[in-house]
Design a protein around this motif. Structure first.
Motif, mmCIF file in Angstrom:
data_model
loop_
_atom_site.group_PDB
_atom_site.id
_atom_site.type_symbol
_atom_site.label_atom_id
_atom_site.label_comp_id
_atom_site.label_asym_id
_atom_site.label_seq_id
_atom_site.Cartn_x
_atom_site.Cartn_y
_atom_site.Cartn_z
ATOM 1 N N PHE A 234 -6.163 -2.008 -7.567
ATOM 2 C CA PHE A 234 -7.175 -1.781 -6.525
ATOM 3 C C PHE A 234 -7.560 -0.302 -6.466
ATOM 4 N N GLY A 235 -8.740 -0.035 -5.895
ATOM 5 C CA GLY A 235 -9.360 1.299 -5.933
ATOM 6 C C GLY A 235 -8.448 2.445 -5.526
ATOM 7 N N GLY A 236 -7.770 2.308 -4.373
ATOM 8 C CA GLY A 236 -6.923 3.403 -3.891
ATOM 9 C C GLY A 236 -7.715 4.370 -3.030
ATOM 10 N N ALA A 237 -7.138 5.527 -2.744
ATOM 11 C CA ALA A 237 -7.789 6.438 -1.801
ATOM 12 C C ALA A 237 -7.402 7.887 -2.080
ATOM 13 N N ALA A 238 -8.240 8.779 -1.564
ATOM 14 C CA ALA A 238 -7.894 10.201 -1.521
ATOM 15 C C ALA A 238 -6.554 10.341 -0.805
ATOM 16 N N ASP A 239 -5.723 11.294 -1.211
ATOM 17 C CA ASP A 239 -4.359 11.316 -0.653
ATOM 18 C C ASP A 239 -4.340 11.456 0.862
ATOM 19 N N ASN A 240 -5.318 12.153 1.404
ATOM 20 C CA ASN A 240 -5.282 12.328 2.865
ATOM 21 C C ASN A 240 -5.715 11.052 3.591
ATOM 22 N N ALA A 241 -6.649 10.308 2.990
ATOM 23 C CA ALA A 241 -7.032 9.011 3.566
ATOM 24 C C ALA A 241 -5.847 8.047 3.459
ATOM 25 N N ALA A 242 -5.219 8.031 2.292
ATOM 26 C CA ALA A 242 -4.061 7.143 2.103
ATOM 27 C C ALA A 242 -2.926 7.564 3.037
ATOM 28 N N GLY A 243 -2.712 8.874 3.165
ATOM 29 C CA GLY A 243 -1.662 9.383 4.052
ATOM 30 C C GLY A 243 -1.908 8.957 5.490
ATOM 31 N N ALA A 244 -3.168 8.996 5.907
ATOM 32 C CA ALA A 244 -3.501 8.620 7.289
ATOM 33 C C ALA A 244 -3.191 7.142 7.526
ATOM 34 N N ILE A 245 -3.461 6.313 6.531
ATOM 35 C CA ILE A 245 -3.141 4.881 6.664
ATOM 36 C C ILE A 245 -1.627 4.702 6.684
ATOM 37 N N GLY A 246 -0.958 5.365 5.746
ATOM 38 C CA GLY A 246 0.505 5.260 5.664
ATOM 39 C C GLY A 246 1.187 5.763 6.920
#
Ligand SMILES: Nc1ncnc2c1ncn2[C@@H]1O[C@H](COP(=O)(O)OP(=O)(O)O)[C@@H](O)[C@H]1O
Ligand SMILES: O=C(CO)[C@@H](O)[C@H](O)COP(=O)(O)O
Length: 502
Positions: A234-246
């Protein structure tokens, strides 16, 4: 047992987490790689190192940790942002990637603003800064025309990694926003920006959402890695977007503080109807049609790592950081500014450099370490002040990244922010965010928000100590004077360093 892999492609290392349907990390492997700084302000990495390191980490999950490849249902990514990867006609890499913390592009940033002014900010919702991708593209066009002539496609770090694992060339929105060529609200490449700078729009690849299916593991990558060709990617995200979700930052009363190589203070935005006048970055989120605002300290964890590597290379990292507790609030009267690779927020200045102020003959290494930890958080507090001035009311700071491993540093954050600080049970915010995107993609949950509700769990709370808060407020007032009073000296020294190389 169904599993997903979250690949966190950071600046200092890649970390791959295998996560089960309860949101537990059942195994994790990482692999470090180097940063190349060939000239003042330059920062590059070899994209092949990202691919090889990720493959080693996946191999180890399978061979050492006993993760069964046929149980891995999906994979997704969190990626260091903005890094320029240039590919030719055969999708071969044309030069080392120019990274987010490379500040060689001050002239290109000025040129972008000169040529497009407010219309650039209206389209991209950001001012052009050295770290962003467009100025890097223009730098290559001007300085390496023979390479630029061969460019067929540009990608970002995790999008390149995904391409190597699937064969699919694409960029997802949260990372595409950080190129500052994306029309953020209309979610398309900006023809106006491409035309203005004479860039073929065809070099910008197709766009996808974070949870979109990019494909499955290719035959060749399956052979290389031991993964199965049935695993979905799957596409994934910029680390800060992913970090915010995590980190479960899914409402605007929560704020994320990330201490990775860089430092980030980030707020979730429900709509694009916000205006920080370019003072903060504003990007598309990994959740469709949501956004986030953030400020960036270029050298957060990097300042600490630099300090340790230079002055205490033999020490154990944990012991070294923990010893800072033996110093005092305010490091016995020593201040540090973390501008050691330039700065972005609140001072967009690629040529500023760091300082220790107040060095006394009685200061010990523990005072210096403490000053580094505090200086980084004073820089975060400068970003927090911009949010406060806009009327934000945060009740909880969620701290993620390598720096969140340190209880001493978490307490310093609570005291300087004067807010409750929590860390995650596992500090892997971006890696968990990536796994959550994959978990949503394979259909374990209906939305990223639902996955976050099931997967995010917070650890110990750190509450501000009123006596320390008062001391830090006074010290922050002194800290804020340092930028203005050292900028001219720093700029002179950077000019000297550049002259020395010529
Ligand atoms: N035990 C520790 N205590 C405090 N900080 C740490 C510790 N271990 C690593 N760090 C910091 O974490 C940073 C790396 O964080 P990480 O989130 O892994 O970064 P990236 O994603 O950029 O590779 C390092 O620069 C270091 O300063
Ligand atoms: O440039 C930015 C954000 O704009 C950085 O936050 C990079 O995305 C690198 O992140 P880390 O490696 O520090 O996580």
């Amino acid at each position: 047992m169904g599993l997903v892999l979250g690949v966190d492609l950071g600046t200092s290392s890649v970390k791959v987490s295998a996560v089960n349907q309860q949101g537990e990390i059942v195994a994790q492997q990482g692999f470090d790689y180097q940063l190349s700084q060939p000239k003042p302000g330059y920062s590059e990495q070899n994209p092949e190192d990202w691919v090889t390191s990720t493959t080693v980490a996946i191999d180890r999950l399978i061979l050492k940790d006993g993760i069964k490849a046929n149980e891995i249902e999906g994979i997704s990514y969190s990626g260091q942002m903005h890094g320029l990867v240039l590919l030719d006609d055969n999708n071969q890499v044309l030069r080392p990637a120019i990274l987010w913390n490379d500040t060689r592009t001050t002239a290109q940033c000025k040129e972008i603003l000169n040529q497009m002014g407010q219309s650039f900010i209206d389209i991209t919702r950001n001012v052009p800064l050295e770290g962003f991708t467009l100025p890097k593209i223009l730098w290559v066009k001007e300085n390496e025309p023979q390479i630029f002539a061969k460019v067929k496609t540009i990608l970002l770090p995790k999008d390149y990694l995904r391409y190597r694992m699937t064969g699919d060339l694409a960029m997802e929105y949260s990372d595409a926003a950080g190129t500052v060529v994306l029309d953020e609200e209309n979610k398309c490449w900006s023809q106006a920006i491409a035309d203005q700078f004479d860039l073929p729009i065809s070099i910008f690849p197709k766009l996808m959402e974070s949870i979109d299916l990019a494909g499955t593991i290719s035959d060749s990558y399956a052979t290389f890695s031991g993964l199965k060709t049935t695993t979905k990617v799957f596409g994934g995200a910029a680390d800060n977007a992913a970090g915010a979700i995590g980190a479960g930052i899914l409402s605007s009363n929560m704020v994320m503080s990330s201490i990775g190589t860089s430092g980030v203070v980030l707020k979730y935005e429900d709509s694009a109807d916000v205006n920080y006048n370019g003072g903060l970055h504003f990007f598309n989120h990994a959740i469709p049609n949501k956004y986030y605002t953030m400020g960036v300290t270029l050298a957060a964890g990097y300042s600490l790592s630099w300090f340790k590597k230079t002055f205490a290379p033999e020490a154990d990292f944990n012991d070294f950081v923990t010893a800072a507790a033996e110093s005092t609030v305010g490091a016995n009267g020593l201040l540090f500014t973390p501008y050691i690779v330039g700065e972005r927020t609140p001072y967009p200045d690629g040529d500023i450099r760091g300082s220790f102020i107040g060095i006394d003959g009685t200061h010990t290494q523990k005072d210096f370490t403490r000053a580094v930890l505090e200086g980084i958080i004073f820089s975060f507090a400068d970003i927090m002040a911009i949010f406060d001035a806009k009327g934000s009311h945060f009740d909880t700071v969620v701290s993620i990244g390598g720096g969140a491993k340190s209880p001493v540093w978490l307490q310093i954050q609570a005291d300087i922010f004067n807010k409750k600080v929590v860390s995650l049970v596992n500090e892997q915010g971006p890696g968990m965010g990536a796994a959550m995107i994959a978990a949503t993609g394979v259909g374990w949950f209906d939305s990223v928000q639902d996955t976050a509700k099931a997967f995010v769990s917070y650890g110990k709370e750190y509450l501000p100590n009123p006596e320390n808060v008062q001391k830090y407020q006074m010290l922050h007032t002194l800290y804020k004077k340092i930028y203005g009073q050292t900028a001219e000296i720093s700029h002179g020294l950077m000019a000297y360093r550049r002259d020395q190389l010529n």
